[in-house]
Design an enzyme around this catalytic site. Structure first.
Site: not given
Ligand code: ACM
Length: 516
Positions: A324-325
Site C-alpha cells: 500500500d501507499e
Molecule cells: C492502508 O490503510 N494504507 C492499508
C-alpha cells in the site's frame, strides 16, 4: 418499528401463502442475543441449567478444555472433561448436518443437556461461542460469580457466509506485548473471527526477529510513534502468538509491508538503500516517504530471507506483503517489485495477500487483494477480479477500527470519515464494489491501525462494539441483515464486555442494558 410495518405489508400481499407464513410465525424464537446472528434458531420452550455436577464430553480435547476453563472460572464448578461425545455438555464430531460445512455447527439445548455437533473441531469451537452467549453474561466472569446458569432450550443450525473473517492489529506504529496481543485474540474469538493479521513492520518499527538480519528488530524495533521504546517479538514469542490463536481456531497472517512503509528496515541496514546511506529512525505518522531499493539485487535477497524465516514460523497459508501507499516507488518499479515479491513468497510455499494497490501489478492467480479504500469502485481491482483475483473486504469508511466514532472521540483518525457502529454494520461485503461480486469475495477484515492507540484499553475502545459488526457481516447470511435487530443483539454484548473488563465504547446508537 419500521421492521414490523414492513412485516405487516408482506403479510397482506402474501395472503395466498398464509399457511407457510403462519407456520413461520408460530415457530418460537430464541432470544435475539447471539452475535453474529445464526443462520437459523428455534426454541423448544425448555430451560437448561448448568449445575455443579455438570460434565463435558468432547471429541476435540482442546475445545472441551477451552470451554471448561471459562465455565470453571465463573461458576466455580469442577466441570470434568472426558474424551468422547457424552456428558452434560457433549461436543461431538458426528451427526452434524453436512450443510454446516467445516466451520459451522448444530447446537441443541434441552432441559437436561447441551449438544454441539460439527464436522470439524473449528465448528465445535464456533458452537461453544454461541452456547456462551446463550448463558448469562456472568458466565464470562474471570472470577467466581453467581448463577443461576441457565440457557434457553432450542436448536441452532449455523455456518458462515464467508470463509474469511479477520481482524488486524498494527503492532508497528505502537508495539503491543505478547499478552496484550493474546488478550485481543481472546476477545475476537468470541465473534467467530478466524484470521488474525499482524502488521509486523512499518516506517516506525520492525517487530519480529529475523536471524539473518538481526538489526531489524534490535534497531528497527527500538522505537514507535511518539518516540516510545517500541519492542519486538522473538521468534519464540511469535510462535506463541500463532499457537495461542490456533488454539482458538484463528490463523495468523503475518504482514511485512513493502516496498513502501519500510523506513525501519532502511534505517537498520544502510546497504538496503539506493543511496547506501541509512535514514534515521522515524516516530511521526506520515506515510508514503520510504521505499525499498527496487533495482538492487540485495533487496530480493533480503525479502527472500525475511519471508523464508517468517514462512517457516507460520503454519497458515498466507504471507501479507502490504504493497500500500508506495508513493515513493515509480509505477514501473512498483509493478516489477510486486511481481518479484510474489514469486519469492510462492517459492516459500505461501499464498500472497496484499493491499488492493497490488492490483496495479500483474498478479499470480492465487494472490489475494485486500480492499481498503473509501470508494465503491476501483478499476485495477475490478479488472484483476475479472481475471480471477479474490478479495478480502476492508473498506476504511466502514471496517477501519481506527476511525473516530464521532468528533468527540479522543482516539483515532478521521481521514476515512466518522464510523459509528451502524456505519460499521451498514454495507454488504458481497455487493459493495462494482465488479466484485459475492463469489469473488473471500470475506472481511477489520483492521486496527495504532498511530493513536497505546494501551489494551485503547484497543478495546476502538474495536468494541465495531469489530462484532464486521464479524457479523462476514458470518451471518445477508437475509438476517437488519440494523434494529443487530443493535439489539449488540446491546446484549455490553454486560458481557463489562464482566470481561473490555473497555468498550458506549455508542449512543445502542440501548445498552442498565448497569453495563
Ligand atoms: C492502508 O490503510 N494504507 C492499508
Amino acid at each position: 418499528m419500521r421492521r414490523s410495518l414492513i412485516g405487516a405489508a408482506v403479510l397482506i400481499v402474501t395472503v395466498g401463502t398464509a399457511p407457510a407464513a403462519a407456520a413461520r410465525a408460530a415457530t418460537p424464537a430464541l432470544p435475539n442475543v447471539v452475535v453474529p446472528a445464526p443462520v437459523s434458531e428455534t426454541a423448544n420452550g425448555a430451560t437448561f441449567t448448568l449445575t455443579s455436577s455438570a460434565t463435558i464430553g468432547t471429541d476435540a480435547a482442546d475445545v472441551g478444555n477451552y470451554l471448561a476453563a471459562i465455565l470453571r472460572a465463573s461458576t466455580g464448578y469442577p466441570i470434568p472433561v472426558s474424551a468422547g461425545g457424552s456428558g452434560t455438555i457433549a461436543l461431538s464430531l458426528s451427526g452434524a448436518p453436512s450443510s454446516v460445512g467445516t466451520q459451522g455447527y448444530q447446537l441443541t439445548v434441552t432441559g437436561t443437556n447441551v449438544t454441539v455437533q460439527a464436522n470439524a473441531a473449528a465448528g465445535l469451537f464456533a458452537g461453544v461461542q454461541t452456547l456462551l452467549q446463550l448463558l448469562p453474561p456472568a458466565i464470562q466472569s474471570p472470577t467466581v460469580a453467581s448463577g443461576p446458569w441457565t440457557a434457553p432450550g432450542g436448536t441452532v443450525v449455523d455456518y458462515p457466509r464467508f470463509g474469511h473473517r479477520g481482524a488486524m492489529l498494527d503492532v508497528a506504529r505502537h508495539f503491543f506485548t505478547v499478552s496484550q496481543v493474546e488478550r485481543y485474540i481472546d476477545e475476537i474469538a468470541h465473534y467467530k473471527v478466524n484470521y488474525f493479521h499482524l502488521h509486523l513492520s512499518d516506517d516506525q518499527g520492525w517487530r519480529i526477529v529475523i536471524n539473518s538480519w538481526p538489526n531489524l528488530a534490535t534497531y528497527g524495533g527500538s522505537t514507535e510513534v511518539g518516540g516510545g521504546p517500541g519492542g519486538y517479538y522473538t521468534q519464540a514469542d511469535y510462535s506463541a502468538i500463532v499457537a495461542y490463536a490456533q488454539a482458538r481456531y484463528i490463523t495468523v497472517i503475518p504482514e511485512i509491508d513493502m516496498p513502501g512503509h519500510t523506513n525501519a528496515a532502511l534505517a537498520s541496514y544502510a546497504q538496503l538503500n539506493c543511496s547506501g546511506k541509512a535514514p534515521r529512525l522515524y516516530t511521526g505518522t506520515k506515510v508514503g516517504f520510504s521505499s525499498l531499493c527496487v533495482p538492487l539485487d540485495l533487496t530480493y535477497t533480503f525479502i527472500d530471507q525475511v519471508v523464508g524465516e517468517l514462512a517457516a514460523l507460520t503454519p497458515g497459508p498466507y504471507i501479507h506483503i502490504g504493497g500500500d501507499e508506495a508513493s515513493s516507488t515509480t509505477a514501473s518499479d512498483y509493478s516489477y517489485f510486486i511481481n518479484r515479491a510474489q514469486q519469492i513468497v510462492a517459492a516459500h510455499g505461501k499464498t500472497v495477500i496484499g493491499w488492493h494497490d497490488i492490483a496495479n501489478a500483474p498478479l499470480l492467480a492465487s494472490t489475494v487483494a485486500q480492499f481498503w479504500d473509501t470508494t465503491t469502485s476501483n478499476a485495477p481491482l475490478a479488472s484483476a477480479v475479472a481475471n480471477g483475483t479474490k478479495v478480502v473486504m476492508s473498506p476504511a469508511n466502514h471496517a477501519y477500527l481506527d476511525m473516530k466514532y464521532n468528533r468527540q472521540t479522543k482516539l483515532g483518525q478521521t481521514w476515512a470519515g466518522l464510523v459509528d457502529v451502524n456505519t460499521a454494520y451498514g454495507w454488504n461485503p458481497g455487493a459493495y464494489l462494482s465488479g466484485v461480486g459475492e463469489s469473488s469475495v473471500l470475506g472481511v477484515e477489520a483492521p486496527l491501525w495504532t498511530e493513536t492507540i497505546v494501551t489494551s484499553a485503547d484497543i478495546d475502545y476502538m474495536a468494541f462494539p465495531r469489530l462484532p459488526a464486521i464479524a457479523e457481516l462476514g458470518w451471518s447470511p445477508w437475509s438476517t441483515h437488519d440494523v434494529t435487530a443487530f443493535d439489539s443483539r449488540l446491546g446484549a454484548q455490553g454486560p458481557r464486555w463489562k464482566v470481561m473488563g473490555v473497555n468498550y465504547y458506549h455508542s449512543t446508537q445502542i440501548a445498552w442494558p442498565a448497569g453495563s
